[in-house]
Design a protein around this motif. Structure first.
Motif, PDB file in Angstrom:
ATOM      1  N   THR A 139       0.840  -1.191   0.000  1.00 11.72           N
ATOM      2  CA  THR A 139       0.000   0.000   0.000  1.00 11.72           C
ATOM      3  C   THR A 139       0.875   1.241   0.000  1.00 11.72           C
ATOM      4  OG1 THR A 139      -0.120  -0.072   2.422  1.00 11.72           O
ATOM      5  CG2 THR A 139      -1.918  -1.093   1.217  1.00 11.72           C
TER       6      THR A 139
ATOM      7  N   ILE B 158      -8.295  -0.997 -12.549  1.00 18.68           N
ATOM      8  CA  ILE B 158      -7.492  -1.994 -11.853  1.00 18.68           C
ATOM      9  C   ILE B 158      -6.636  -2.691 -12.888  1.00 18.68           C
ATOM     10  CG2 ILE B 158      -7.574  -4.131 -10.559  1.00 18.68           C
ATOM     11  CD1 ILE B 158     -10.134  -3.230  -9.302  1.00 18.68           C
TER      12      ILE B 158
ATOM     13  N   THR C  25      -5.543   2.075  -8.002  1.00 21.11           N
ATOM     14  CA  THR C  25      -5.425   3.336  -7.277  1.00 21.11           C
ATOM     15  C   THR C  25      -6.668   3.530  -6.440  1.00 21.11           C
ATOM     16  OG1 THR C  25      -6.400   4.432  -9.172  1.00 21.11           O
ATOM     17  CG2 THR C  25      -4.011   4.470  -8.993  1.00 21.11           C
ATOM     18  N   TYR C  26      -6.544   4.399  -5.465  1.00 21.23           N
ATOM     19  CA  TYR C  26      -7.736   4.861  -4.767  1.00 21.23           C
ATOM     20  C   TYR C  26      -7.647   6.368  -4.720  1.00 21.23           C
ATOM     21  CZ  TYR C  26      -4.574   5.123  -0.783  1.00 21.23           C
ATOM     22  OH  TYR C  26      -3.518   5.396   0.037  1.00 21.23           O
TER      23      TYR C  26
ATOM     24  N   LYS D 132      -4.012  10.722  -4.864  1.00 20.16           N
ATOM     25  CA  LYS D 132      -4.335   9.327  -5.110  1.00 20.16           C
ATOM     26  C   LYS D 132      -3.274   8.440  -4.501  1.00 20.16           C
ATOM     27  CE  LYS D 132      -6.811  10.206  -9.367  1.00 20.16           C
ATOM     28  NZ  LYS D 132      -7.000   9.882 -10.779  1.00 20.16           N
TER      29      LYS D 132
ATOM     30  N   ILE E 193      -2.852   0.570  -4.097  1.00 17.41           N
ATOM     31  CA  ILE E 193      -2.758  -0.698  -3.381  1.00 17.41           C
ATOM     32  C   ILE E 193      -2.409  -1.775  -4.395  1.00 17.41           C
ATOM     33  CG2 ILE E 193      -4.428  -0.031  -1.614  1.00 17.41           C
ATOM     34  CD1 ILE E 193      -6.532  -1.623  -3.031  1.00 17.41           C
TER      35      ILE E 193
ATOM     36  N   ARG F 244     -10.364  -0.879  -2.397  1.00 13.18           N
ATOM     37  CA  ARG F 244      -9.973   0.485  -2.761  1.00 13.18           C
ATOM     38  C   ARG F 244     -11.077   1.464  -2.386  1.00 13.18           C
ATOM     39  NH1 ARG F 244     -11.007   0.769  -9.286  1.00 13.18           N
ATOM     40  NH2 ARG F 244      -9.244   2.190  -9.254  1.00 13.18           N
ATOM     41  N   GLU F 245     -12.301   1.054  -2.528  1.00 15.37           N
ATOM     42  CA  GLU F 245     -13.391   1.975  -2.204  1.00 15.37           C
ATOM     43  C   GLU F 245     -13.537   2.193  -0.717  1.00 15.37           C
ATOM     44  OE1 GLU F 245     -16.992   0.969  -4.171  1.00 15.37           O
ATOM     45  OE2 GLU F 245     -16.043   0.907  -6.152  1.00 15.37           O
TER      46      GLU F 245
END
Lengths: 345, 345
Positions: free
Chosen positions: A124, A275, A297-298, A305, A308, A329-330
């Motif tokens: 992460t 993803i 990404t998140y 941003k 992970i 991610r969310e």
DNA sequence: TCTTAGCACTTGTATCGTTTGAGTGCTAAA
DNA sequence: TTTAGCACTCAAACGATACAAGTGCTAAGA
């Protein structure tokens, strides 16, 4: 171009193989597929798939396993992320539910959660504003002969280091160094600071101190640490599960790889909103030949941003993994937005 | 009681086996020993040694390998530390020769050097005054919403942590917390502080702050980290070389063990001035069944004593390892005395 | 009493041919 | 286009055999 039936077969081959690890043959497929055809028909289709390089045999009379290209086709066209198991969602929410006082705790905890959910190795990175800028530098005297150097960036990163100083250094001198750095360098991006540090700063500082090298070294040290993308790893040991023939050398290079910040940043690659899945030797690094990497990404809005990733064997259940990464991610973005909301206003 | 000849044989068995890893038979010994006897004689002596539990067979018609008791006897009575290879001394001196600004850098570097010299895994602990005392606590505001907590002990250890605070906390409140802690707790040993922290402090702090829990948690966190013995590990990956049948599970528990501060402190045991060797299941921990641990203290006079250790397979060349550990502890002590001398006066 | 040559015995390792079973490709008929 | 049938391939498992290293024991010699 693949026919519907060929897609169905490819999907089944990937599914079966990722589940069992055993090459899959025509008979087993015939029994399992929803359509009703004989194993001979399947064999013909499999031969076609093999001609296209999507599946291959381990020896001349074995069942088939997916090739890298086969996995690729599967991931790009056939897979559908599994919905999260209810239990998994509970795990995520309760692990992220606690009260945190640092972004880093959340991010590091996330690596652990991800590795637990997947039983692979997880990475992460915290949300990153590109071009974060130096916003302050301090030297705090602690007790008799120790000084702590603290560097803060405008994105809230803090990097610090304690070191010992010889008695001949006075408080005034420390003040002078700090003032110089803050006057000249605050507001610049970290790479700019690094560059200036090598160019004109040493001359200026010579006016304040006879032997400034020590301090500039310290500052440079802290600075490069701050400029480096920090990442967290969870489930390191899980790599041991997939050492196949327990090839110690490749394991070692794998571990050296994931412990080197620079290398891993390369491997993870550029962020993209989708993803992304990298399979086996699609990654240039040789140690990863038998592994696949799923990165995502998140997005934490104005806070930048983050990223992970999970690293597991090429033969991993992609649908489940994609489901987990997608959901996580969310949840992580949500959690971070909450966090920032609390401390921002 | 062992006869001279039996000792000679036991020594040769251990030497041979640690070098080659192959059970050693009577014929090979007869050829190798300085005295001139037949293999049959050796066999008789070996039978005697086996009766005393010092050596054993891997199967009914194999050569002998040392038992744990055999290693023990060898280490206690027969081994003589090898003198250091000239090259090794160069490595030590050049690796420790640089300019350091922190004790921790020297200690961490030491773990790396030791693991390189031995190609095993090395541990180092910095010199520790038992009963070090709290000598100061600070909360330094950084930028808008971040605070760094810094704890200093009288032995010079610094522990710190950054955390985010809600805007409603004022500088005055921080001041108050810091003053309270410094007034009430400075001068106490860390365990005493921990104890007080759970007893009367929460009540007192309630006078200054409505919701003090956050701060006490932070303080407690930093405090426990400071109270914990910090150690460094070098050559982690070398453990992979001795996984024998690549038993993943035991490797995992081994790694979990060496990453847990508390456990490893137990394993290392109490400091003693002699170099100590623990062999295989002499250590209570099951994961260490096939390993041996060599520990030694080093003495930095009024700055306390520290510890170094190496962990390798039971079948390790003890004489060489004892030589390395013995020499290194002295070089390290010298280096640290130099270091303190420079910053002390 | 200690040493040693000799010998029967044990056991792990390696080699080799055999069998078995899963799976394939191909052919020819439906 | 599909399918049944068949010859073929190969990995894995198995058993027999030989080999080498090493042991314990016995009986004779020093």
């Amino acid at each position: 171009m693949l026919s519907e039936r060929q897609m169905m077969i490819l999907r089944a081959v990937v599914r079966d193989f990722t589940n069992t690890g055993v090459p899959v043959g025509s008979k087993a497929l015939a029994k399992q597929l929803p359509i009703h055809v004989s194993s001979a028909t399947i064999r013909n289709e499999m031969a076609a798939l093999e001609d296209q390089g999507l599946i291959k045999k381990t020896h001349s009379s074995s069942g088939r396993i997916p090739s890298v290209e086969g996995y690729r086709y599967y991931v790009d066209n056939l897979v559908k992320p599994d919905p999260l198991r209810p239990n998994d969602m509970d795990v995520i929410q309760s692990s992220l539910g606690g009260d945190f006082h640092k972004i880093d705790e959340i991010i590091s905890q996330s690596a652990t959660i991800l590795s637990n959910l997947t039983s692979y190795t997880a990475f992460t990175l915290k949300p990153e504003l590109k071009d974060s800028r130096l916003s302050g530098f301090r030297l705090v005297p602690l007790g008799k002969r120790q000084v702590m150097a603290i560097l803060v960036t405008d994105s809230g990163d803090v990097e610090n280091q304690t070191f010992d100083v010889n008695e001949t250094v006075t408080g005034d001198q420390l003040e002078a160094v700090v003032r110089l750095i803050n006057d000249q360098l605050v507001g610049l991006t970290l790479p700019e600071v690094l560059q200036k540090l090598q160019a004109d700063i040493p001359m200026k500082i010579a006016n304040y101190l006879q032997s400034p090298e020590g301090f500039l070294d310290i500052f440079g040290d802290v600075l490069t640490r701050a400029a480096k993308e920090q990442f967290y790893v969870g489930g390191r040991l899980n790599l041991l599960n997939f050492s196949e023939d327990s090839d110690v050398d490749s394991l070692k290079s794998l571990y050296s790889l994931i412990d080197k910040t620079d290398d891993i940043a390369n491997v993870l690659g550029q962020p993209s909103d989708k993803i992304s899945v990298q399979i086996g030797n699609e990654m240039t690094n040789d140690a990863l030949r038998n592994f696949s990497l799923i990165t995502a990404t998140y997005d934490v809005n104005q806070h930048g941003k983050g990223m992970i990733a999970i690293l597991g064997p090429t033969r991993m259940p992609y649908s489940r993994m994609l489901g987990i990464v997608g959901a996580f991610r969310e949840e992580l973005a949500k959690k971070l937005l909450d966090y920032y909301r609390f401390y921002d206003e």
